[in-house]
Design a protein around this motif. Structure first.
Motif, PDB file in Angstrom:
ATOM      1  N   ILE A  42      -1.978  -7.639   0.227  1.00 21.49           N
ATOM      2  CA  ILE A  42      -1.367  -8.434   1.285  1.00 21.49           C
ATOM      3  C   ILE A  42       0.100  -8.015   1.371  1.00 21.49           C
ATOM      4  N   PRO A  43       0.487  -7.379   2.483  1.00 23.69           N
ATOM      5  CA  PRO A  43       1.868  -6.898   2.593  1.00 23.69           C
ATOM      6  C   PRO A  43       2.860  -8.055   2.573  1.00 23.69           C
ATOM      7  N   LYS A  44       4.035  -7.762   2.037  1.00 23.73           N
ATOM      8  CA  LYS A  44       5.064  -8.798   1.994  1.00 23.73           C
ATOM      9  C   LYS A  44       5.551  -9.135   3.403  1.00 23.73           C
ATOM     10  N   ASP A  45       5.643  -8.101   4.211  1.00 22.25           N
ATOM     11  CA  ASP A  45       6.156  -8.269   5.569  1.00 22.25           C
ATOM     12  C   ASP A  45       4.983  -8.388   6.533  1.00 22.25           C
ATOM     13  N   THR A  46       4.902  -9.513   7.253  1.00 23.78           N
ATOM     14  CA  THR A  46       3.756  -9.719   8.142  1.00 23.78           C
ATOM     15  C   THR A  46       3.747  -8.741   9.307  1.00 23.78           C
ATOM     16  N   ALA A  47       4.865  -8.060   9.534  1.00 24.20           N
ATOM     17  CA  ALA A  47       4.884  -7.024  10.574  1.00 24.20           C
ATOM     18  C   ALA A  47       3.938  -5.888  10.180  1.00 24.20           C
ATOM     19  N   HIS A  48       3.580  -5.829   8.900  1.00 23.06           N
ATOM     20  CA  HIS A  48       2.651  -4.806   8.430  1.00 23.06           C
ATOM     21  C   HIS A  48       1.218  -5.324   8.393  1.00 23.06           C
ATOM     22  N   GLY A  49       0.947  -6.351   9.149  1.00 21.33           N
ATOM     23  CA  GLY A  49      -0.405  -6.888   9.202  1.00 21.33           C
ATOM     24  C   GLY A  49      -0.661  -7.858   8.070  1.00 21.33           C
ATOM     25  N   ASP A  50      -1.927  -8.307   7.973  1.00 20.75           N
ATOM     26  CA  ASP A  50      -2.284  -9.299   6.967  1.00 20.75           C
ATOM     27  C   ASP A  50      -2.882  -8.651   5.721  1.00 20.75           C
ATOM     28  N   TYR A  51      -3.535  -7.519   5.903  1.00 18.45           N
ATOM     29  CA  TYR A  51      -4.089  -6.772   4.771  1.00 18.45           C
ATOM     30  C   TYR A  51      -3.807  -5.303   4.989  1.00 18.45           C
ATOM     31  N   ALA A  52      -3.469  -4.617   3.905  1.00 15.98           N
ATOM     32  CA  ALA A  52      -3.207  -3.187   4.021  1.00 15.98           C
ATOM     33  C   ALA A  52      -4.101  -2.432   3.053  1.00 15.98           C
ATOM     34  N   SER A  53      -4.711  -1.365   3.548  1.00 14.13           N
ATOM     35  CA  SER A  53      -5.534  -0.519   2.686  1.00 14.13           C
ATOM     36  C   SER A  53      -4.837   0.817   2.478  1.00 14.13           C
ATOM     37  N   ALA A  91       0.494   2.821   9.699  1.00 17.81           N
ATOM     38  CA  ALA A  91       1.940   2.672   9.521  1.00 17.81           C
ATOM     39  C   ALA A  91       2.403   3.421   8.292  1.00 17.81           C
ATOM     40  N   GLY A  92       3.690   3.684   8.268  1.00 14.89           N
ATOM     41  CA  GLY A  92       4.325   4.311   7.115  1.00 14.89           C
ATOM     42  C   GLY A  92       3.629   5.597   6.720  1.00 14.89           C
ATOM     43  N   PRO A  93       3.449   5.822   5.447  1.00 11.84           N
ATOM     44  CA  PRO A  93       2.855   7.063   4.966  1.00 11.84           C
ATOM     45  C   PRO A  93       1.358   7.173   5.268  1.00 11.84           C
ATOM     46  N   GLY A  94       0.761   6.109   5.800  1.00 13.92           N
ATOM     47  CA  GLY A  94      -0.669   6.171   6.102  1.00 13.92           C
ATOM     48  C   GLY A  94      -1.401   4.884   5.777  1.00 13.92           C
ATOM     49  N   PHE A  95      -0.663   3.792   5.690  1.00 10.00           N
ATOM     50  CA  PHE A  95      -1.299   2.496   5.463  1.00 10.00           C
ATOM     51  C   PHE A  95      -2.160   2.119   6.653  1.00 10.00           C
ATOM     52  N   LEU A  96      -3.287   1.476   6.356  1.00  3.75           N
ATOM     53  CA  LEU A  96      -4.113   0.905   7.412  1.00  3.75           C
ATOM     54  C   LEU A  96      -3.842  -0.594   7.395  1.00  3.75           C
ATOM     55  N   ASN A  97      -3.191  -1.077   8.438  1.00  6.34           N
ATOM     56  CA  ASN A  97      -2.796  -2.481   8.468  1.00  6.34           C
ATOM     57  C   ASN A  97      -3.741  -3.297   9.322  1.00  6.34           C
ATOM     58  N   PHE A  98      -4.438  -4.226   8.707  1.00  4.82           N
ATOM     59  CA  PHE A  98      -5.417  -5.071   9.390  1.00  4.82           C
ATOM     60  C   PHE A  98      -4.802  -6.422   9.737  1.00  4.82           C
ATOM     61  N   THR A  99      -5.072  -6.893  10.947  1.00  9.16           N
ATOM     62  CA  THR A  99      -4.575  -8.203  11.347  1.00  9.16           C
ATOM     63  C   THR A  99      -5.730  -9.165  11.554  1.00  9.16           C
ATOM     64  N   GLU A 501       2.573 -21.535  11.826  1.00 10.49           N
ATOM     65  CA  GLU A 501       1.191 -21.999  11.698  1.00 10.49           C
ATOM     66  C   GLU A 501       0.343 -20.980  10.942  1.00 10.49           C
ATOM     67  N   LEU A 502       0.480 -19.726  11.321  1.00 11.43           N
ATOM     68  CA  LEU A 502      -0.334 -18.686  10.692  1.00 11.43           C
ATOM     69  C   LEU A 502      -0.001 -18.542   9.211  1.00 11.43           C
ATOM     70  N   ALA A 503       1.293 -18.611   8.884  1.00 13.13           N
ATOM     71  CA  ALA A 503       1.711 -18.487   7.482  1.00 13.13           C
ATOM     72  C   ALA A 503       1.149 -19.647   6.668  1.00 13.13           C
TER      73      ALA A 503
END
Length: 584
Positions: A42-53, A91-99, A501-503
């Motif tokens: 779970i990324p610290k920054d929500t701009a990076h989605g909710d889950y990152a692979s 995003a970034g070096p190749g993260f897959l950011n899922f929302t 609300e989402l947080a």
RNA sequence: GCGGGCGUAGCUCAGUUGGAUAGAGUGACUGGCUACGAACCAGUAGGUCGGGGGUUCGAAUCCCUUCGCCCGUACCA
């Protein structure tokens, strides 16, 4: 049982793997990506989605491709229909950011509603039995700050383990035998003599307990039984002193702990082990197994060999083990008495062998850490697998501060602050929260001046305030607007649009994970941190989002959300043994 | 010596299987109620993650080394 975080994580892994397989089948990605070990976080920054692979980075070597190119191929073959997610970005070096999409948010509210007070439970224990032994303070005087800390730690840990499928037994081991009881008796006897002869200058043992409570015991004994013990043989008198002192102290300890919210399944007396010959028997078993030898009139345990065996089994090298400075331990002194260590081995043999607990957990002060490995090793020597079945949670000591400066606490000099005095000054809620506010491995400062005048100082009020605020909100909407908290099925989670609300929903979903980590790490202070964060998320939501006057769907969803937070706050506070007030 | 704990913002401390711009509380400063509870919220300032090396796409996190603080190393419990 429902862990929304875990199911979302599992989905990310499954979706990614399926996408890879489709891409590989289409010839866009080479074979060899099946075994890629991607981390999902779970990324610290929500701009990076909710889950990152990290699939694309982790697979770069195996697939011989640039991470971002792999990520693009995955995204092109991803099928999100019917999943919890509605968006994926690279995003970034190749993260897959899922929302996450509305389905997930709605399911979180449903999970809390369906499971109620059981929300967050797991089944790691699988019905196995565990004994949590904690506090076990010497019955020679009142309990102090360290016991207050160990008390919440053990009690909360027991609660959390029970939630994770363990059958929990709570026990207090009473050291009613041995040297310190003798010292206790001599201390009372000296004060008693001073009272009988009305002479305060009569000698007091050099190493005696100097606390005021000893004087009080002697005074009470004198008032109840008179001065006749003076004429008895010293040995008999000392026995009476010890008996009298223990009979008054132990019920007092039970009372204080009960006031503190702690009740045990059993108070187990060390003397029971001695009286039925179990200590002697245990030492005999060790002797039969060849782990003891006699030297200088004493019987020794070959701790050195037992520890070496244990450390080697744990993977240390011969070289590492050889440079350790190991020593053997005395089990039976030259004077014929068994040592505390011998009794302790017997007690733990009793836990694991006679009473057949699958696991024994002890809360110990960190100053006893030197005994952890040797006790485990001794149990290994008995064939009881102490290295695995006995877990010792070490707790750093409490530093008492006064005017910001450390005060040396010592039961011997009587300078400790007693638990019952503390509870006269601050509430049980405040004390329990305060002493559970640090990981057991960190020392904890306790500033009495601060604690006494603390109101908003203690984060327990921050958490309780959130709970009371919600209760009041729910009551007010029912009373003034006739709006009741809706069922989760009637809530459209798609109306949640603000970050607050989402947080907040995401924080609610985090709860089962936190409880799991609290048991895994034997660290119940996590619950404090979680609750403080959840309360913070609620306060931010409350300031950002109104309920009264909003259109029906929004009002219903927000009200349900607030009430769900209330439920989880109460759930967590209950584990801590702290009340969840409706008003304050 | 040997062993254990600790070292992250002025202070007290978080930081999960290594991840993107290192966080929270508190203290300091600036703001927010004719408002569902202001015991609340928003913002600003504040960092060589004790120092140095290594492992790799990437280190507060793993390894080595070094410095500092606390504790243990009883025929006490």
């Amino acid at each position: 049982m429902t862990n929304m975080i875990q199911s979302a994580k599992d989905q990310v892994a499954a979706l990614t793997q399926a996408a890879y397989e489709r891409a590989a089948a289409a010839g866009v990605l080479p074979a060899g990506g099946e075994g890629v070990k991607a981390t999902i976080e779970i990324p610290k920054d929500t701009a990076h989605g909710d889950y990152a692979s990290s699939f694309a980075m982790a697979g770069a070597k195996a697939l011989h491709m640039a991470p971002r190119a792999i990520a693009q191929a995955i995204v092109d073959h991803l099928e999100l229909e019917g999943s919890y997610f509605n968006k994926v970005e690279i995003a970034g070096p190749g993260f897959l950011n899922f929302t996450l999409g509305p389905k997930w948010y709605g399911d979180v509210l449903s999970a809390v509603e369906v499971e109620g007070p059981a929300y967050g439970s797991g089944d790691e224990g699988g019905g196995r039995t565990v004994m949590v032994e904690f506090v076990s303070a010497n019955p020679t005087g009142p309990m102090h700050m360290g016991n207050a800390r160990g008390g919440v730690l053990g009690d909360t840990l027991a609660n959390v383990l029970a939630r994770d499928g363990w059958k929990v037994w709570k026990e207090f081991y009473v050291n009613d035998a041995g040297n310190q009881i003798n010292k206790f008796a001599r201390s009372i006897y000296a004060r008693y003599q001073q009272i009988v002869w009305k002479d305060d200058t009569l000698p007091f043992p050099e190493d005696g307990y100097q606390g005021e409570d000893i004087r009080e015991l002697a005074q009470a004994l004198y008032e109840e039984c008179g001065g006749d013990f003076i004429n008895e043989p010293e040995e008999d008198a000392l026995f009476q002193m010890a008996q009298f002192g223990l009979e008054r102290n132990i019920p007092k300890m039970k009372e204080d702990l009960k006031k503190y919210g702690i009740e045990y399944d059993q108070w187990y007396m060390e003397s029971w082990l001695h009286d039925r010959g179990f200590v002697a028997d245990t030492v005999q078993v060790l002797t039969d197994k060849g782990w003891t030898y006699e030297k200088d009139g004493a019987l020794w345990l070959n701790t050195t060999e037992l520890l070496k065996k244990k450390y080697m089994a744990e993977g240390r090298s011969q070289e590492q083990v050889d440079k350790l400075d190991l020593k053997d331990d005395v089990l039976r002194r030259a004077n014929g008495f068994y040592t505390y260590f011998a009794a302790d081995i017997a007690y733990h043999r009793n836990k694991l062998e006679e009473r057949k607990f699958d696991l024994a957990i002890n809360i110990w002060g960190a100053d006893h850490h030197g005994h952890v490995a040797r006790l485990q090793a001794a149990l290994d020597g008995l064939g009881l697998d102490g290295s695995r079945r006995l877990v010792i949670v070490l707790m750093q000591l409490v530093n008492l501060l006064q005017d910001g400066k450390p005060v040396r606490m010592s039961k011997r000099t009587g300078k400790a602050i007693a638990l019952h005095d503390l509870l006269d000054e601050i509430s049980v809620d405040a004390a329990r929260y305060y002493f559970n506010n640090r990981a057991s491995s960190s020392p904890l400062d306790f500033d009495l001046d601060l604690a006494v005048r603390q109101d908003s100082e203690n984060p327990v009020y921050y958490v309780q305030y959130a709970h009371a605020r919600i209760c009041s909100l729910v009551a007010r909407l029912a009373e003034e607007d006739g709006v009741a908290v809706p069922a989760a099925a009637c809530v459209d989670a798609a109306v949640f649009a603000t970050t607050e609300e989402l947080a907040l929903v995401k924080s609610l979903a985090q709860y089962p994970e936190e409880l799991h980590l609290a048991t895994r790490d034997y660290d119940p202070s996590r619950i404090n941190r979680y609750l403080t964060a959840l309360a913070g998320d609620f306060h931010r939501f409350y300031n950002a989002c109104r309920l009264k006057g909003e259109e029906a769907a929004v009002l219903a969803a927000r009200l349900k959300l607030a009430d769900t937070v209330r439920s989880v706050l109460a759930n967590g506070l209950n584990l801590l043994g702290v009340t969840a007030p409706e008003k304050m």
